[in-house]
Design a protein around this motif. Structure first.
Motif, PDB file in Angstrom:
ATOM      1  N   TRP A   1       0.804  -1.023   0.017  1.00  0.00           N
ATOM      2  CA  TRP A   1      -0.003   0.111  -0.016  1.00  0.00           C
ATOM      3  C   TRP A   1       0.882   1.359  -0.162  1.00  0.00           C
ATOM      4  N   GLY A   2       2.019   1.205   0.624  1.00  0.00           N
ATOM      5  CA  GLY A   2       2.922   2.480   0.562  1.00  0.00           C
ATOM      6  C   GLY A   2       3.508   2.695  -0.966  1.00  0.00           C
ATOM      7  N   LEU A   3       3.710   1.579  -1.401  1.00  0.00           N
ATOM      8  CA  LEU A   3       4.244   1.699  -2.956  1.00  0.00           C
ATOM      9  C   LEU A   3       3.184   2.402  -3.766  1.00  0.00           C
ATOM     10  N   LEU A   4       1.974   2.000  -3.473  1.00  0.00           N
ATOM     11  CA  LEU A   4       0.676   2.582  -4.200  1.00  0.00           C
ATOM     12  C   LEU A   4       0.853   4.085  -4.070  1.00  0.00           C
ATOM     13  N   HIS A   5       0.751   4.375  -2.578  1.00  0.00           N
ATOM     14  CA  HIS A   5       0.523   5.629  -2.389  1.00  0.00           C
ATOM     15  C   HIS A   5       1.785   6.524  -2.842  1.00  0.00           C
ATOM     16  N   PHE A   6       3.093   6.195  -2.656  1.00  0.00           N
ATOM     17  CA  PHE A   6       4.330   6.781  -2.845  1.00  0.00           C
ATOM     18  C   PHE A   6       4.457   6.909  -4.505  1.00  0.00           C
ATOM     19  N   CYS A   7       4.048   5.780  -5.150  1.00  0.00           N
ATOM     20  CA  CYS A   7       4.111   5.768  -6.803  1.00  0.00           C
ATOM     21  C   CYS A   7       3.288   6.942  -7.277  1.00  0.00           C
ATOM     22  N   GLY A   8       2.150   6.968  -6.626  1.00  0.00           N
ATOM     23  CA  GLY A   8       1.275   8.040  -6.880  1.00  0.00           C
ATOM     24  C   GLY A   8       1.783   9.329  -6.980  1.00  0.00           C
ATOM     25  N   VAL A   9       2.277   9.796  -5.665  1.00  0.00           N
ATOM     26  CA  VAL A   9       2.763  10.910  -5.225  1.00  0.00           C
ATOM     27  C   VAL A   9       4.042  11.015  -6.284  1.00  0.00           C
ATOM     28  N   ALA A  10       4.644  10.050  -6.569  1.00  0.00           N
ATOM     29  CA  ALA A  10       5.935  10.490  -7.487  1.00  0.00           C
ATOM     30  C   ALA A  10       5.366  10.403  -9.044  1.00  0.00           C
ATOM     31  N   GLY A  11       4.196   9.893  -9.123  1.00  0.00           N
ATOM     32  CA  GLY A  11       3.678  10.115 -10.761  1.00  0.00           C
ATOM     33  C   GLY A  11       3.141  11.530 -10.904  1.00  0.00           C
ATOM     34  N   LEU A  12       2.648  12.107  -9.634  1.00  0.00           N
ATOM     35  CA  LEU A  12       1.871  13.462  -9.841  1.00  0.00           C
ATOM     36  C   LEU A  12       2.748  14.555 -10.545  1.00  0.00           C
ATOM     37  N   PRO A  13       3.826  14.926 -10.293  1.00  0.00           N
ATOM     38  CA  PRO A  13       4.657  16.000 -11.051  1.00  0.00           C
ATOM     39  C   PRO A  13       4.742  15.913 -12.564  1.00  0.00           C
ATOM     40  N   TYR A  14       4.982  14.354 -12.931  1.00  0.00           N
ATOM     41  CA  TYR A  14       5.054  14.091 -14.634  1.00  0.00           C
ATOM     42  C   TYR A  14       3.575  14.427 -15.098  1.00  0.00           C
ATOM     43  N   ALA A  15       2.328  14.093 -14.281  1.00  0.00           N
ATOM     44  CA  ALA A  15       1.248  14.259 -14.961  1.00  0.00           C
ATOM     45  C   ALA A  15       0.906  15.746 -15.026  1.00  0.00           C
ATOM     46  N   VAL A  16       1.585  16.571 -13.859  1.00  0.00           N
ATOM     47  CA  VAL A  16       1.357  17.938 -14.147  1.00  0.00           C
ATOM     48  C   VAL A  16       2.265  18.464 -15.327  1.00  0.00           C
ATOM     49  N   GLY A  17       3.203  17.945 -15.367  1.00  0.00           N
ATOM     50  CA  GLY A  17       4.384  18.542 -16.280  1.00  0.00           C
ATOM     51  C   GLY A  17       3.665  18.197 -17.981  1.00  0.00           C
ATOM     52  N   LEU A  18       2.925  16.989 -17.948  1.00  0.00           N
ATOM     53  CA  LEU A  18       2.579  16.507 -19.329  1.00  0.00           C
ATOM     54  C   LEU A  18       1.116  17.570 -19.541  1.00  0.00           C
ATOM     55  N   GLY A  19       0.280  17.839 -18.290  1.00  0.00           N
ATOM     56  CA  GLY A  19      -0.598  18.717 -18.629  1.00  0.00           C
ATOM     57  C   GLY A  19      -0.173  20.006 -19.005  1.00  0.00           C
ATOM     58  N   VAL A  20       0.949  20.706 -18.578  1.00  0.00           N
ATOM     59  CA  VAL A  20       1.253  22.161 -18.738  1.00  0.00           C
ATOM     60  C   VAL A  20       1.772  22.045 -20.203  1.00  0.00           C
ATOM     61  N   GLY A  21       2.640  20.875 -20.600  1.00  0.00           N
ATOM     62  CA  GLY A  21       2.888  20.799 -21.946  1.00  0.00           C
ATOM     63  C   GLY A  21       1.658  20.864 -22.936  1.00  0.00           C
TER      64      GLY A  21
END
Length: 605
Positions: free
Chosen positions: A40-60
């Motif tokens: 469950w920690g990996l699920l949570h922190f992988c979501g946290v780790a993926g958040l900036p890339y999703a934001v970057g893709l959205g800005v792009g």
């Protein structure tokens, strides 16, 4: 393991060779819970780790005015958000479960060890340390056990963020990949000093707890002699030392926290400045800069777990060391990691009780009194007669041989079997709160009723006092309540109730250490007659120096210099053994007793 499944059917055999080994043993015992927490920690922190890339893709996508890609990014953000929320909730659930189950396991182990050692425990470990281990230390141990899985998940997410940036934006990812290890390792030079300060704080807190425990236990006596304020001042001084040590420890942890804020902030400023230069030079897209900035900002959250695991280990290591010290104590001279021999069968009823170390023999079915000049020697002898052998670390030389019952060593018997055969009541028995009926709800043969035991122990006035203090509607003294440790009763009343409880159990061998030291002579004589009558045909050993008790015994043994040096009746030893006479009559050096004086003493007995 679920919280609803506690307590453990068997908490296991701990590795108590050291604090770190004990922590490792606890962690291995909860691999299933740790695996769930890590998942469950990996699920949570992988979501946290993926958040900036999703934001970057959205800005792009917004910069490129690509609506379709922007919708995809929106869906990705929903998935990431769901992963973060679900993982966080379940991580908290599994982490708390790991914490509580680890603490419960340690408490079960401590309770089992306390039952195994009995009164010998506080002779080997200070009472305050036992209290500290069973309360605050178990929480700190559980904290470290549950923090490990969260730390591993956080470390994985930090690595994932760094690796992702290296592929997503290599020019800025190199800066982040170099800076993050510096952030993670920056507090290592400060940890040894923080750990030492935490150890000092724990040591002082343990001493203060021990002082408080001793003061509360002796509060009635302190008030009687006017020493209450003296001990209160001592506790004030001890608590102030704990406060100063806690402040010094907190300052170091505050410095570590400050470093954990300062350096990530410096890395963030560096990333923004360098990324802006790269954007102006056309070597970095705006979306990539936003992703890099978001990654560094997001990384501050998992990096906190690096500080937490350091704090958890620093706080739990001395706690685990104290717990391991208590759990490593044994009844016999076996080492903690040795494999104990298979318990032998219990001896047949009617065997003599013999102590090879002192030469003391208590014949089966007889009332034997033992006289020792030193009360501490008498207390240790009572423990030995109950099968509590002295540990090698408690005294010089090798451990003495075990006490024999019917030719069988008590130390070779299973613990419950030995306790069922020989019951030892020390000179300071404890009464638990509850009704008198609950007090007598103990494992017993059923041959002795509570009323018979109360009568033999001369508890008539105790029953009247309990009934008078009982609330309206309580007509039976057995339903009257006893306050915590029987503090509402006098010392003699508590002692007689404890004696009655011991008589109810009706063991094959009953060992009593000064059972009438707090009662008057008239009551003492009646108790001696009552115990002798109720225990007729059963082996009873009483360690005492009162002539009233000694004269009722079938056999009296004098223990001097650690050996049984004389045996006979009270009157025989009084006339023929000067060392016995010196203990029983308080005869000082140079004093002698005439025949008429000895006759008067015998008649008074």
């Amino acid at each position: 393991m679920q919280i609803s499944d506690l307590p453990y059917p068997d908490p296991g055999v701990p590795d108590a060779r050291s604090g770190p080994r004990f922590l490792w043993w606890l962690g291995r015992g909860q691999l299933g819970g740790q695996a769930r927490s890590l998942a469950w920690g990996l699920l949570h922190f992988c979501g946290v780790a993926g958040l900036p890339y999703a934001v970057g893709l959205g800005v792009g996508a917004a910069v490129d005015r690509d609506g379709g890609r922007l919708l995809l990014v929106g869906g990705l953000l929903l998935v990431v958000g769901a992963a973060i929320a679900t993982g966080d909730a379940m991580l908290h659930r599994t982490a708390v479960t790991n914490w509580i189950t680890a603490a419960a396991r340690v408490q079960q182990l401590l309770a089992r060890k306390t039952a195994e050692l009995g009164s010998a425990l506080t002779r080997r470990v200070a009472a305050g340390e036992v209290v500290a281990v069973s309360t605050g230390d178990v929480e700190k141990i559980g904290w470290f056990v549950e923090a490990v899985s969260r730390f591993l998940a956080a470390a994985f997410s930090v690595v994932a963020i760094c690796v992702g940036l290296l592929f997503y934006a290599p020019s800025i990812g190199v800066v982040v990949a170099v800076g993050v290890p510096v952030l993670a390792l920056s507090v290592l030079p400060l940890l040894p000093r923080a750990t030492r300060r935490a150890d000092v704080q724990r040591e002082k807190a343990g001493k203060a707890t021990e002082l408080a425990s001793d003061t509360v236990a002796g509060l009635r006596v302190l008030r009687g002699i006017g020493g209450e304020e003296l001990f209160l001042d001592r506790y004030r001084d001890a608590s102030q030392e704990v406060r100063r040590a806690a402040v010094r420890s907190a300052r170091m942890w505050a410095l570590i926290a400050a470093v954990q804020v300062l350096l990530p902030g410096a890395l963030m400023v560096t990333v923004v400045w360098y990324g802006s230069v790269l954007v102006l030079d056309g070597r970095l897209a705006v979306g990539e800069l936003v992703a890099a900035f978001s990654a560094v900002a997001t990384m501050l959250y998992p990096l906190r777990h690096f500080e937490e695991i350091a704090m958890a280990y620093s706080f739990s290591r001395p706690s685990a060391q104290r717990a391991a010290r208590v759990l490593s104590l044994t009844r016999t001279d076996e080492t903690p990691d040795s494999v104990p021999a298979k318990p032998v069968e219990a001896p047949a009823p009617g065997g003599d009780l013999y102590d090879p170390a002192t030469g003391l023999l208590a014949p089966a079915g007889r009332f034997t009194a033992v006289v020792c000049g030193d009360p501490d020697v008498a207390g240790r002898l009572a423990e030995r007669l109950g099968g509590h052998a002295v540990h090698p670390g408690d005294g010089p030389g090798a451990a003495p041989p075990s006490v024999l019952l019917g030719g069988v060593a008590l130390d070779d018997l299973a613990l419950d079997s030995a306790r069922g055969l020989v019951l030892v009541q020390d000179k300071d028995p404890v009464l638990l709160s509850g009704t008198l009926r609950e007090l007598f709800d103990v494992p017993a043969s059923g041959a002795v009723a509570a009323r018979e035991a109360l009568a033999a122990a001369q508890c008539g006035d105790v029953l009247d006092a309990l009934l008078q203090a009982a609330p309206d509607g309580v007509d039976d003294a057995m339903d009257a309540r006893i306050t915590e440790r029987g503090r509402s009763l006098s010392g003699g009343q508590r002692q007689r109730l404890a004696l009655a409880r011991s008589l109810v159990t009706d063991p094959e061998v009953l060992v009593l250490d000064e059972p009438t030291s707090a009662v008057d002579a008239h009551t003492e004589a009646r108790i001696a007659d009552g115990v002798a009558a109720l225990r007729a045909g059963r082996t009873t050993v009483v360690l005492a120096s009162s002539p009233l008790l000694l004269d009722r015994a079938d056999r009296v043994v004098l223990v001097h210099g650690g050996r049984a040096v004389a045996a006979g009746t009270h009157r025989e030893l009084l006339r023929g053994e000067p060392r016995y006479r010196a203990v029983v009559t308080r005869e000082t050096d140079g004093e002698t007793r005439s025949g008429e004086e000895l006759t008067e003493i015998e008649e008074s007995a």
